[in-house]
Design a protein around this motif. Structure first.
Motif, PDB file in Angstrom:
ATOM      1  N   LEU A   1     -12.356  32.216   7.323  1.00  0.00           N
ATOM      2  CA  LEU A   1     -12.640  31.671   5.984  1.00  0.00           C
ATOM      3  C   LEU A   1     -11.458  30.770   5.639  1.00  0.00           C
ATOM      4  O   LEU A   1     -10.537  31.182   4.939  1.00  0.00           O
ATOM      5  CB  LEU A   1     -12.787  32.795   4.958  1.00  0.00           C
ATOM      6  CG  LEU A   1     -13.907  33.798   5.215  1.00  0.00           C
ATOM      7  CD1 LEU A   1     -13.795  34.990   4.262  1.00  0.00           C
ATOM      8  CD2 LEU A   1     -15.272  33.134   5.062  1.00  0.00           C
ATOM      9  N   PRO A   2     -11.450  29.535   6.123  1.00  0.00           N
ATOM     10  CA  PRO A   2     -10.224  28.714   6.106  1.00  0.00           C
ATOM     11  C   PRO A   2      -9.856  28.133   4.739  1.00  0.00           C
ATOM     12  O   PRO A   2      -9.667  26.923   4.577  1.00  0.00           O
ATOM     13  CB  PRO A   2     -10.562  27.603   7.109  1.00  0.00           C
ATOM     14  CG  PRO A   2     -12.040  27.444   7.008  1.00  0.00           C
ATOM     15  CD  PRO A   2     -12.568  28.843   6.782  1.00  0.00           C
TER      16      PRO A   2
ATOM     17  N   PHE B   1     -18.497  21.944   7.191  1.00  0.00           N
ATOM     18  CA  PHE B   1     -19.574  21.333   6.415  1.00  0.00           C
ATOM     19  C   PHE B   1     -20.738  20.959   7.335  1.00  0.00           C
ATOM     20  O   PHE B   1     -21.908  21.162   6.976  1.00  0.00           O
ATOM     21  CB  PHE B   1     -19.069  20.099   5.673  1.00  0.00           C
ATOM     22  CG  PHE B   1     -20.076  19.541   4.699  1.00  0.00           C
ATOM     23  CD1 PHE B   1     -20.343  20.204   3.514  1.00  0.00           C
ATOM     24  CD2 PHE B   1     -20.767  18.372   4.982  1.00  0.00           C
ATOM     25  CE1 PHE B   1     -21.285  19.699   2.610  1.00  0.00           C
ATOM     26  CE2 PHE B   1     -21.702  17.863   4.095  1.00  0.00           C
ATOM     27  CZ  PHE B   1     -21.961  18.529   2.906  1.00  0.00           C
ATOM     28  N   GLY B   2     -20.440  20.411   8.513  1.00  0.00           N
ATOM     29  CA  GLY B   2     -21.504  20.082   9.459  1.00  0.00           C
ATOM     30  C   GLY B   2     -22.283  21.319   9.877  1.00  0.00           C
ATOM     31  O   GLY B   2     -23.515  21.290   9.966  1.00  0.00           O
TER      32      GLY B   2
ATOM     33  N   SER C   1     -24.448  40.076  -3.766  1.00  0.00           N
ATOM     34  CA  SER C   1     -23.246  39.891  -4.580  1.00  0.00           C
ATOM     35  C   SER C   1     -22.100  39.320  -3.747  1.00  0.00           C
ATOM     36  O   SER C   1     -20.932  39.463  -4.106  1.00  0.00           O
ATOM     37  CB  SER C   1     -22.821  41.229  -5.187  1.00  0.00           C
ATOM     38  OG  SER C   1     -22.558  42.177  -4.160  1.00  0.00           O
ATOM     39  N   ILE C   2     -22.407  38.651  -2.640  1.00  0.00           N
ATOM     40  CA  ILE C   2     -21.366  38.117  -1.766  1.00  0.00           C
ATOM     41  C   ILE C   2     -20.636  36.954  -2.422  1.00  0.00           C
ATOM     42  O   ILE C   2     -19.420  36.806  -2.283  1.00  0.00           O
ATOM     43  CB  ILE C   2     -21.984  37.672  -0.418  1.00  0.00           C
ATOM     44  CG1 ILE C   2     -22.546  38.874   0.318  1.00  0.00           C
ATOM     45  CG2 ILE C   2     -20.944  36.975   0.444  1.00  0.00           C
ATOM     46  CD1 ILE C   2     -23.190  38.535   1.637  1.00  0.00           C
ATOM     47  N   MET C   3     -21.364  36.114  -3.156  1.00  0.00           N
ATOM     48  CA  MET C   3     -20.763  34.918  -3.750  1.00  0.00           C
ATOM     49  C   MET C   3     -19.554  35.226  -4.631  1.00  0.00           C
ATOM     50  O   MET C   3     -18.477  34.642  -4.433  1.00  0.00           O
ATOM     51  CB  MET C   3     -21.817  34.136  -4.537  1.00  0.00           C
ATOM     52  CG  MET C   3     -22.754  33.312  -3.693  1.00  0.00           C
ATOM     53  SD  MET C   3     -21.930  31.847  -3.033  1.00  0.00           S
ATOM     54  CE  MET C   3     -23.358  30.969  -2.380  1.00  0.00           C
ATOM     55  N   PRO C   4     -19.654  36.125  -5.622  1.00  0.00           N
ATOM     56  CA  PRO C   4     -18.476  36.410  -6.461  1.00  0.00           C
ATOM     57  C   PRO C   4     -17.278  36.897  -5.654  1.00  0.00           C
ATOM     58  O   PRO C   4     -16.140  36.513  -5.935  1.00  0.00           O
ATOM     59  CB  PRO C   4     -18.987  37.483  -7.423  1.00  0.00           C
ATOM     60  CG  PRO C   4     -20.464  37.282  -7.467  1.00  0.00           C
ATOM     61  CD  PRO C   4     -20.843  36.860  -6.091  1.00  0.00           C
ATOM     62  N   MET C   5     -17.538  37.736  -4.658  1.00  0.00           N
ATOM     63  CA  MET C   5     -16.458  38.237  -3.827  1.00  0.00           C
ATOM     64  C   MET C   5     -15.776  37.092  -3.081  1.00  0.00           C
ATOM     65  O   MET C   5     -14.547  37.034  -2.975  1.00  0.00           O
ATOM     66  CB  MET C   5     -17.001  39.261  -2.822  1.00  0.00           C
ATOM     67  CG  MET C   5     -15.952  39.808  -1.877  1.00  0.00           C
ATOM     68  SD  MET C   5     -16.665  40.913  -0.630  1.00  0.00           S
ATOM     69  CE  MET C   5     -17.606  39.732   0.353  1.00  0.00           C
TER      70      MET C   5
ATOM     71  N   GLY D   1     -18.576  23.900   2.722  1.00  0.00           N
ATOM     72  CA  GLY D   1     -19.171  24.449   3.938  1.00  0.00           C
ATOM     73  C   GLY D   1     -19.277  25.961   3.905  1.00  0.00           C
ATOM     74  O   GLY D   1     -20.308  26.541   4.258  1.00  0.00           O
ATOM     75  N   ILE D   2     -18.211  26.622   3.464  1.00  0.00           N
ATOM     76  CA  ILE D   2     -18.215  28.086   3.405  1.00  0.00           C
ATOM     77  C   ILE D   2     -19.303  28.588   2.461  1.00  0.00           C
ATOM     78  O   ILE D   2     -20.087  29.483   2.804  1.00  0.00           O
ATOM     79  CB  ILE D   2     -16.838  28.606   2.974  1.00  0.00           C
ATOM     80  CG1 ILE D   2     -15.798  28.345   4.070  1.00  0.00           C
ATOM     81  CG2 ILE D   2     -16.903  30.102   2.649  1.00  0.00           C
ATOM     82  CD1 ILE D   2     -14.374  28.670   3.667  1.00  0.00           C
TER      83      ILE D   2
END
Length: 261
Positions: A208-209, A242-243, A177-181, A160-161
């Protein structure tokens, strides 16, 4: 049943492709295992200098790490959307996806499968059995079923995140470049949250659980009763995130106007 059939057809084709280059497949599996071993060695090095980490023993930390590996391996196998922005938005491959009579997110998940990452599940369970044996933990008849539920909850939290992060590309199609962080932040979930300060603990629980991927569900099997409430929230948090991610994805697809615009 249509989606199930499509899924197994993709898996069959993937296996045929990967088995054509067995040496490359073995190298990737070995690399994943080496990465997991390095992380485990880091934990052992830390506990070489202290007996407890804020009340958590070495075996408990190892158990949490082993649990974390299971949902993380499943996530890595089926939700490799870290390059969604560049591949599907910037390069325009989403146009191809949208011409097919099947949900776009499902197609991308199937296209980006990396089933060799599933070996992480075996590694994680092996680590859990080792640490559980050292701690003297028992297995009740319902524990395997609860384990599956909590693992799936952790997978959906992760998915989901990262799907929501990928959805940013529908509104801001520039390279990001948010994904790698975020992958780096996700690693915090494999350690007890109470070793961090209150701000980080709050973020890892409600914003960000990632704590629901590792420490919270693992705490149930460790008998940490003070965390049981969070443990049983794991599938709920997973379903909510996820929903929400699927909703944002559908809204983003409606906004998408093609690579040429």
């Amino acid at each position: 049943m249509f989606y199930v059939t499509i899924f197994f057809q993709y898996v069959a084709q993937y296996m045929k492709t990967r088995l054509e280059y067995r040496a490359d497949l073995l190298v990737e599996i070995f690399s994943d295992l080496l990465f997991q071993v390095v992380n485990l060695i880091f934990i052992l090095v830390v506990f070489g200098h202290t007996e407890f980490l804020n009340g958590w023993s070495r075996e408990e930390i190892i158990f949490i790490y082993g649990f974390f590996l299971v949902p993380y391996a499943l996530f890595s196998s089926f939700f490799n959307i870290w390059d969604f922005n560049e591949r599907y938005i910037v390069k325009g491959e989403l146009d191809r996806i949208l011409t097919r009579p099947i949900h776009s997110l499902f197609q991308i998940i199937l296209e980006r499968m990396e089933l060799e990452s599933l070996f992480g599940v075996v590694t994680g369970i092996a680590i859990m059995f080792y640490a559980g044996g050292e701690l003297g933990l028992g297995i009740r008849w319902f524990d395997p079923f609860l384990f599956i539920v909590l693992v799936l909850g952790g997978v959906f939290v992760y998915a989901g995140i990262f799907i929501m992060i990928a959805c940013i590309s529908f509104w801001a199609d520039a390279r990001t470049s948010i994904m790698p962080m975020m992958y780096n932040i996700g690693n915090y979930g494999r350690y007890p949250v109470d070793i961090y300060n209150q701000a980080i603990r709050f973020v890892l629980t409600w914003i960000l659980p990632f704590a629901f991927v590792g420490v919270y569900p693992a705490a149930y099997f460790l008998g940490r009763e003070e965390w049981f409430g969070y443990s049983f929230l794991t599938p709920v948090i997973g379903a909510v995130f996820f929903g929400l991610s699927v909703f944002l994805w559908n809204e983003g697809v409606k906004r998408y106007r093609g690579a040429g615009n």
